[in-house]
Design a protein around this motif. Structure first.
Motif, PDB file in Angstrom:
ATOM      1  N   GLY A  93     -17.042  -9.241 -78.730  1.00 47.17           N
ATOM      2  CA  GLY A  93     -18.208  -9.553 -77.922  1.00 47.17           C
ATOM      3  C   GLY A  93     -19.230 -10.338 -78.721  1.00 47.17           C
ATOM      4  N   PHE A  94     -19.833 -11.345 -78.079  1.00 47.64           N
ATOM      5  CA  PHE A  94     -20.754 -12.246 -78.769  1.00 47.64           C
ATOM      6  C   PHE A  94     -22.184 -11.708 -78.763  1.00 47.64           C
ATOM      7  N   ASP A  95     -22.856 -11.949 -79.874  1.00 47.38           N
ATOM      8  CA  ASP A  95     -24.264 -11.645 -80.062  1.00 47.38           C
ATOM      9  C   ASP A  95     -25.082 -12.462 -79.052  1.00 47.38           C
ATOM     10  N   ALA A  96     -25.818 -11.829 -78.135  1.00 48.47           N
ATOM     11  CA  ALA A  96     -26.014 -10.394 -78.104  1.00 48.47           C
ATOM     12  C   ALA A  96     -25.528  -9.774 -76.792  1.00 48.47           C
ATOM     13  N   ARG A  97     -25.471 -10.569 -75.727  1.00 51.42           N
ATOM     14  CA  ARG A  97     -25.139  -9.948 -74.435  1.00 51.42           C
ATOM     15  C   ARG A  97     -23.677  -9.555 -74.329  1.00 51.42           C
ATOM     16  N   GLY A  98     -22.832 -10.130 -75.186  1.00 53.34           N
ATOM     17  CA  GLY A  98     -21.449  -9.673 -75.250  1.00 53.34           C
ATOM     18  C   GLY A  98     -21.338  -8.249 -75.768  1.00 53.34           C
ATOM     19  N   PHE A  99     -22.408  -7.787 -76.461  1.00 49.52           N
ATOM     20  CA  PHE A  99     -22.427  -6.397 -76.922  1.00 49.52           C
ATOM     21  C   PHE A  99     -22.651  -5.434 -75.755  1.00 49.52           C
ATOM     22  N   VAL A 100     -23.268  -5.921 -74.695  1.00 52.33           N
ATOM     23  CA  VAL A 100     -23.494  -5.097 -73.505  1.00 52.33           C
ATOM     24  C   VAL A 100     -22.203  -4.961 -72.700  1.00 52.33           C
ATOM     25  N   LEU A 101     -21.458  -6.063 -72.597  1.00 53.60           N
ATOM     26  CA  LEU A 101     -20.271  -6.095 -71.747  1.00 53.60           C
ATOM     27  C   LEU A 101     -19.020  -5.561 -72.434  1.00 53.60           C
ATOM     28  N   GLY A 102     -18.839  -5.920 -73.691  1.00 50.08           N
ATOM     29  CA  GLY A 102     -17.584  -5.614 -74.368  1.00 50.08           C
ATOM     30  C   GLY A 102     -17.253  -4.138 -74.520  1.00 50.08           C
ATOM     31  N   PRO A 103     -18.182  -3.306 -75.013  1.00 50.69           N
ATOM     32  CA  PRO A 103     -17.833  -1.905 -75.252  1.00 50.69           C
ATOM     33  C   PRO A 103     -17.356  -1.128 -74.023  1.00 50.69           C
ATOM     34  N   ASP A 171     -18.417 -12.769 -73.166  1.00 54.29           N
ATOM     35  CA  ASP A 171     -19.854 -13.038 -73.218  1.00 54.29           C
ATOM     36  C   ASP A 171     -20.369 -13.001 -71.791  1.00 54.29           C
ATOM     37  N   ASP A 172     -21.689 -13.064 -71.646  1.00 58.18           N
ATOM     38  CA  ASP A 172     -22.230 -12.986 -70.293  1.00 58.18           C
ATOM     39  C   ASP A 172     -22.033 -14.285 -69.533  1.00 58.18           C
ATOM     40  N   LEU A 173     -22.122 -15.439 -70.231  1.00 62.12           N
ATOM     41  CA  LEU A 173     -22.122 -16.730 -69.540  1.00 62.12           C
ATOM     42  C   LEU A 173     -21.467 -17.788 -70.414  1.00 62.12           C
ATOM     43  N   VAL A 174     -20.735 -18.697 -69.792  1.00 59.23           N
ATOM     44  CA  VAL A 174     -20.210 -19.872 -70.497  1.00 59.23           C
ATOM     45  C   VAL A 174     -20.767 -21.118 -69.824  1.00 59.23           C
ATOM     46  N   ALA A 175     -21.323 -21.993 -70.650  1.00 61.96           N
ATOM     47  CA  ALA A 175     -21.819 -23.289 -70.174  1.00 61.96           C
ATOM     48  C   ALA A 175     -21.058 -24.377 -70.929  1.00 61.96           C
ATOM     49  N   THR A 176     -21.595 -24.824 -72.055  1.00 58.83           N
ATOM     50  CA  THR A 176     -20.929 -25.860 -72.845  1.00 58.83           C
ATOM     51  C   THR A 176     -19.746 -25.315 -73.626  1.00 58.83           C
ATOM     52  N   GLY A 177     -19.687 -24.001 -73.819  1.00 54.27           N
ATOM     53  CA  GLY A 177     -18.571 -23.393 -74.537  1.00 54.27           C
ATOM     54  C   GLY A 177     -18.716 -23.401 -76.043  1.00 54.27           C
ATOM     55  N   GLY A 178     -19.894 -23.788 -76.547  1.00 55.83           N
ATOM     56  CA  GLY A 178     -20.077 -23.849 -77.996  1.00 55.83           C
ATOM     57  C   GLY A 178     -19.954 -22.494 -78.668  1.00 55.83           C
ATOM     58  N   THR A 179     -20.592 -21.489 -78.095  1.00 56.11           N
ATOM     59  CA  THR A 179     -20.519 -20.148 -78.674  1.00 56.11           C
ATOM     60  C   THR A 179     -19.089 -19.630 -78.656  1.00 56.11           C
ATOM     61  N   LEU A 180     -18.419 -19.780 -77.518  1.00 61.22           N
ATOM     62  CA  LEU A 180     -17.040 -19.320 -77.406  1.00 61.22           C
ATOM     63  C   LEU A 180     -16.142 -20.023 -78.420  1.00 61.22           C
ATOM     64  N   SER A 181     -16.352 -21.321 -78.610  1.00 61.03           N
ATOM     65  CA  SER A 181     -15.485 -22.075 -79.521  1.00 61.03           C
ATOM     66  C   SER A 181     -15.573 -21.549 -80.947  1.00 61.03           C
ATOM     67  N   VAL A 201     -20.454 -15.092 -65.841  1.00 64.50           N
ATOM     68  CA  VAL A 201     -20.916 -16.321 -65.193  1.00 64.50           C
ATOM     69  C   VAL A 201     -20.296 -17.531 -65.879  1.00 64.50           C
ATOM     70  N   GLU A 202     -19.774 -18.455 -65.084  1.00 64.88           N
ATOM     71  CA  GLU A 202     -19.288 -19.732 -65.590  1.00 64.88           C
ATOM     72  C   GLU A 202     -20.028 -20.861 -64.887  1.00 64.88           C
ATOM     73  N   LEU A 203     -20.679 -21.715 -65.664  1.00 59.26           N
ATOM     74  CA  LEU A 203     -21.348 -22.883 -65.099  1.00 59.26           C
ATOM     75  C   LEU A 203     -20.339 -24.033 -65.055  1.00 59.26           C
ATOM     76  N   LYS A 204     -19.800 -24.276 -63.883  1.00 60.77           N
ATOM     77  CA  LYS A 204     -18.715 -25.244 -63.728  1.00 60.77           C
ATOM     78  C   LYS A 204     -19.165 -26.673 -64.001  1.00 60.77           C
ATOM     79  N   MET A 205     -20.465 -26.917 -63.905  1.00 67.25           N
ATOM     80  CA  MET A 205     -20.973 -28.275 -64.100  1.00 67.25           C
ATOM     81  C   MET A 205     -20.667 -28.810 -65.499  1.00 67.25           C
ATOM     82  N   PHE A 206     -20.410 -27.884 -66.453  1.00 67.66           N
ATOM     83  CA  PHE A 206     -20.153 -28.313 -67.825  1.00 67.66           C
ATOM     84  C   PHE A 206     -18.667 -28.409 -68.161  1.00 67.66           C
ATOM     85  N   ILE A 207     -17.784 -28.072 -67.228  1.00 69.92           N
ATOM     86  CA  ILE A 207     -16.351 -28.082 -67.556  1.00 69.92           C
ATOM     87  C   ILE A 207     -15.895 -29.491 -67.910  1.00 69.92           C
TER      88      ILE A 207
END
Length: 258
Positions: A93-103, A171-181, A201-207
């Motif tokens: 889980g990613f810092d920080a909202r991934g800590f809420v979802l992952g566990p 994570d809570d949201l993916v936009a540009t995908g930088g954090t995920l990458s 949440v996925e922001l499709k506008m950035f796919i």
């Protein structure tokens, strides 16, 4: 066994392979069509996620909306648990909202959870390179080396994320995908496989936006990084996120500088 399958979001290679017998039996009690992107469950979740102007962007989607609703939060966990049961060995889980979802998802699936933290926030960690997000640049992410240390390469390898592990990144949201990458690159450097990157949440506008849009392209960025084969999945898109959050008089965007 039932024939219900896990559904990927449009435009993604979100296939997770065939389910194990145990996972398929568990899936028989769930109508997976309800869990499609922007489907029935997604709409209930979207209905409680407000957006605010924040960090200089007009719509910052706030997961506090469903965190304050145990019934809706449980549905979020149920969706992820149903999608990944029997398919993964651990969740990052990613810092920080991934800590809420992952566990809670990890507990539901009875798999380990590990944190991907910002530099300087975790001892004895292995770091990635820097990356860009939709509202600025970041220095990278870190994962724990673990205890005990890896015997073959204690400096560069982890005993938390091990060779051959099947890892889900959340994570809570993916936009540009930088954090995920950054997480994908770290996990792969450990010799493990990222089964999928999953967000509420996925922001499709950035796919894959048009070249003249001025928007960064997640598809292009991931191709350049050599990670385009990693699927990304989101339950809710911006198409159904329409709840404008209420703001007090004189509200000022107090997001961090970027």
């Amino acid at each position: 066994l039932c024939s219900k399958t896990v559904c990927a979001s449009p435009g993604h290679s979100g296939s997770l392979g065939s389910l194990s017998t145990e996972a398929a039996v568990a899936a028989c009690s769930v109508d997976m069509s309800e869990y499609e992107q922007d489907g029935e469950v997604a709409q209930r979740i979207a209905a409680v996620i407000p957006y605010y102007p924040y960090k200089g962007i007009p719509r910052f989607y706030d997961i506090n909306g469903f965190c304050a609703r145990p019934d809706i939060f449980q549905e979020v966990v149920d969706v992820f648990a149903a999608r990944y049961r029997g398919k993964i060995d651990s969740i990052g889980g990613f810092d920080a909202r991934g800590f809420v979802l992952g566990p809670p998802i990890a507990l539901a699936l009875k798999v380990p959870f590990f944190m991907l933290r910002k530099p300087g926030k975790m001892p004895n960690a292995i770091g990635s390179g820097g990356y860009a997000v939709e509202y600025g640049k970041r220095d990278g992410m870190c994962i724990p080396r673990g205890h005990p240390l890896d015997k073959t390469d204690p400096k560069n390898k982890s005993t938390v994320v091990k060779p051959g592990d099947r890892v889900l990144l959340v994570d809570d949201l993916v936009a540009t995908g930088g954090t995920l990458s950054s997480g994908v690159e770290l996990v792969r450097a450990m010799g493990a496989t990222v089964v999928e990157c999953a967000c509420v949440v996925e922001l499709k506008m950035f796919i894959d936006p048009p070249a003249d849009s001025g928007l960064p392209s997640r598809k292009k960025s991931w191709e350049e990084k050599g990670i385009a084969d990693v699927p990304v999945w989101g339950l809710v898109s911006e198409d159904i996120l329409t709840l404008e959050g209420e703001l007090p008089p004189g509200y000022v965007d107090d997001g961090e500088e970027h």
